[in-house]
Design an enzyme around this catalytic site. Structure first.
Site, PDB file in Angstrom:
ATOM      1  N   LEU A 134      18.606  80.313   7.131  1.00  0.00           N
ATOM      2  CA  LEU A 134      19.973  80.643   7.530  1.00  0.00           C
ATOM      3  C   LEU A 134      20.048  80.365   9.029  1.00  0.00           C
ATOM      4  O   LEU A 134      19.222  80.872   9.796  1.00  0.00           O
ATOM      5  CB  LEU A 134      20.274  82.121   7.272  1.00  0.00           C
ATOM      6  CG  LEU A 134      21.708  82.470   7.671  1.00  0.00           C
ATOM      7  CD1 LEU A 134      22.671  82.024   6.578  1.00  0.00           C
ATOM      8  CD2 LEU A 134      21.864  83.930   7.949  1.00  0.00           C
TER       9      LEU A 134
ATOM     10  N   LYS B 263      24.949  81.901   3.288  1.00  0.00           N
ATOM     11  CA  LYS B 263      24.749  83.355   3.417  1.00  0.00           C
ATOM     12  C   LYS B 263      25.283  84.032   2.161  1.00  0.00           C
ATOM     13  O   LYS B 263      26.389  84.589   2.137  1.00  0.00           O
ATOM     14  CB  LYS B 263      25.406  83.891   4.696  1.00  0.00           C
ATOM     15  CG  LYS B 263      24.793  85.186   5.182  1.00  0.00           C
ATOM     16  CD  LYS B 263      25.108  85.444   6.632  1.00  0.00           C
ATOM     17  CE  LYS B 263      24.751  86.849   7.084  1.00  0.00           C
ATOM     18  NZ  LYS B 263      23.345  87.195   7.019  1.00  0.00           N
TER      19      LYS B 263
ATOM     20  N   TYR C 285      28.663  86.430   2.472  1.00  0.00           N
ATOM     21  CA  TYR C 285      28.929  87.550   3.378  1.00  0.00           C
ATOM     22  C   TYR C 285      28.616  87.185   4.818  1.00  0.00           C
ATOM     23  O   TYR C 285      28.033  86.132   5.097  1.00  0.00           O
ATOM     24  CB  TYR C 285      28.136  88.793   2.947  1.00  0.00           C
ATOM     25  CG  TYR C 285      26.665  88.779   3.320  1.00  0.00           C
ATOM     26  CD1 TYR C 285      25.770  87.922   2.699  1.00  0.00           C
ATOM     27  CD2 TYR C 285      26.167  89.627   4.312  1.00  0.00           C
ATOM     28  CE1 TYR C 285      24.422  87.916   3.050  1.00  0.00           C
ATOM     29  CE2 TYR C 285      24.826  89.628   4.659  1.00  0.00           C
ATOM     30  CZ  TYR C 285      23.952  88.770   4.028  1.00  0.00           C
ATOM     31  OH  TYR C 285      22.641  88.759   4.369  1.00  0.00           O
TER      32      TYR C 285
ATOM     33  N   GLU D 218      11.564  81.714   7.845  1.00  0.00           N
ATOM     34  CA  GLU D 218      12.294  82.764   8.585  1.00  0.00           C
ATOM     35  C   GLU D 218      11.942  84.110   7.978  1.00  0.00           C
ATOM     36  O   GLU D 218      11.143  84.201   7.049  1.00  0.00           O
ATOM     37  CB  GLU D 218      13.797  82.511   8.516  1.00  0.00           C
ATOM     38  CG  GLU D 218      14.350  82.582   7.103  1.00  0.00           C
ATOM     39  CD  GLU D 218      15.859  82.388   7.005  1.00  0.00           C
ATOM     40  OE1 GLU D 218      16.572  82.669   7.969  1.00  0.00           O
ATOM     41  OE2 GLU D 218      16.301  81.966   5.922  1.00  0.00           O
TER      42      GLU D 218
HETATM   43  N1  PDD Z   1      20.829  89.044   8.393  1.00  0.00           N
HETATM   44  N2  PDD Z   1      17.984  84.873   8.398  1.00  0.00           N
HETATM   45  C1  PDD Z   1      18.351  85.689   7.396  1.00  0.00           C
HETATM   46  C2  PDD Z   1      17.767  85.480   6.045  1.00  0.00           C
HETATM   47  C3  PDD Z   1      19.279  86.714   7.644  1.00  0.00           C
HETATM   48  O1  PDD Z   1      19.670  87.512   6.639  1.00  0.00           O
HETATM   49  C4  PDD Z   1      19.795  86.900   8.955  1.00  0.00           C
HETATM   50  C5  PDD Z   1      20.799  87.973   9.275  1.00  0.00           C
HETATM   51  C6  PDD Z   1      19.358  86.026   9.972  1.00  0.00           C
HETATM   52  C7  PDD Z   1      19.869  86.128  11.376  1.00  0.00           C
HETATM   53  O2  PDD Z   1      21.204  85.696  11.470  1.00  0.00           O
HETATM   54  P1  PDD Z   1      22.202  86.244  12.590  1.00  0.00           P
HETATM   55  O3  PDD Z   1      21.538  85.998  13.898  1.00  0.00           O
HETATM   56  O4  PDD Z   1      23.418  85.433  12.409  1.00  0.00           O
HETATM   57  O5  PDD Z   1      22.399  87.712  12.330  1.00  0.00           O
HETATM   58  C8  PDD Z   1      18.462  85.017   9.647  1.00  0.00           C
HETATM   59  C9  PDD Z   1      21.880  90.032   8.472  1.00  0.00           C
HETATM   60  C10 PDD Z   1      21.904  90.757   9.765  1.00  0.00           C
HETATM   61  C11 PDD Z   1      21.803  90.949   7.254  1.00  0.00           C
HETATM   62  O6  PDD Z   1      21.681  90.415   6.167  1.00  0.00           O
HETATM   63  O7  PDD Z   1      21.889  92.163   7.392  1.00  0.00           O
END
Ligand code: PDD
Length: 282
Positions: free
Chosen positions: A203, A147, A33, A179
């Site tokens: 991620l 992801k 996703y 993270e």
């Molecule tokens: N989550 N690490 C994890 C485990 C994440 O699920 C996310 C983002 C990030 C940050 O990635 P980005 O800057 O590309 O949003 C880091 C999304 C927002 C979610 O699952 O809702």
């Protein structure tokens, strides 16, 4: 039109969007996703999100049913149809519906889903004051760079954080900070910005990349390396980055106050990067 659903190329009101109970996303979490938000009605960093979507698909041996260019058209179309001032777009791609068997089905067609909902910005008071976080064991699988829709460990972690009165759960693997459950994390020590390196343990956040670029532009030295939980707790400043959190100060880790002189207040580097990020998107 309100919330929008999209299944395999067809737009519809979200409440009419359905997929099969035999879908492998439901049966196995066998899918990937993306979460994309708009600023001023335009999808932010769409190319970067779609590039990661393509990388995730490849990593699980799934081909995207459309080119990245066609996906971008669908995303923009969905945003226009929703009519919201700001939207939050979820893209989900699974290996499709097939009788339950762990082995890939010989002929299933991937299921492509998009939803578009209103994006409500984070409370600006929280952005200003910062948040408390808790640390916990990183009990996720070994490919956190993908992801995957299989988010059970993240769901459990975020729930534990909520129960503990914390905003986010930060994962620790082999004594090192990786993270958050929904965000990347950065710390500041003696003016340097430190964050875990790209690789299978995190991620690689789209926001992470932007913030590291902003740090370079601000003349702040950046180190992409793991830090131990001890070193982390001695940080001058800590902040989260992510699509939904943007740049969010952390003022407490497991009850310990973080911030200049242990003040429990957002520090100057965090505020600088927060302001730079807001200039970029605003
Ligand atoms: N989550 N690490 C994890 C485990 C994440 O699920 C996310 C983002 C990030 C940050 O990635 P980005 O800057 O590309 O949003 C880091 C999304 C927002 C979610 O699952 O809702």
């Amino acid at each position: 039109m309100p919330d929008i659903g999209f299944v395999n190329g067809r737009f519809m009101p979200l409440e009419e969007a359905t997929v099969s109970v035999e879908d492998r996303g439901f049966q196995f979490g066998d899918g990937i996703y993306e979460v994309i938000r708009t600023y001023h009605g335009k999808p932010f960093q769409l190319d970067a999100h779609l590039a990661r979507f393509e990388r995730s698909a490849k990593a699980i041996e799934l081909s995207l049913p459309w080119s990245v260019h066609q996906w971008a058209t669908h995303v923009r179309d969905g945003i226009t149809r929703s009519g919201y001032a700001e939207s939050k777009v979820y893209l989900q791609l699974t290996r499709g519906a097939a009788p339950r068997d762990h082995v890939f089905p010989a002929s299933a067609k991937p299921t492509a889903v998009m939803t578009v909902r209103e994006m409500k910005p984070m409370d600006s008071a929280i952005q200003t004051s910062g948040v408390a976080v808790m640390t916990m064991d990183d009990w996720r699988w070994g490919r956190c760079d993908i992801k995957s829709v299989n988010l059970l460990a993240n769901v459990m972690a975020r729930q534990k954080a909520k129960q503990a009165g914390a905003f986010e759960a930060l994962f620790i693997r082999n004594g090192q900070v990786t993270e958050g459950a929904v965000s990347n994390v950065m710390m500041v020590k003696a003016g340097r910005v430190l964050t875990a390196p790209e690789g299978e343990r995190i991620l690689s956040g789209v926001t992470r990349t932007i913030v590291l670029e902003l740090a370079h532009k601000e003349g702040l030295p950046v180190e992409e390396r793991f830090v131990s939980s001890d070193e982390f707790l001695r940080a001058d400043e800590i902040f989260l980055t992510g699509t939904t959190v943007e740049v969010l100060p952390v003022i407490r880790v497991d009850g310990k106050a973080i911030g200049p002189g242990g003040s429990g207040k957002p520090g100057p580097v965090t505020k600088r990067l927060q302001a730079a990020f807001q200039r970029l998107v605003g």
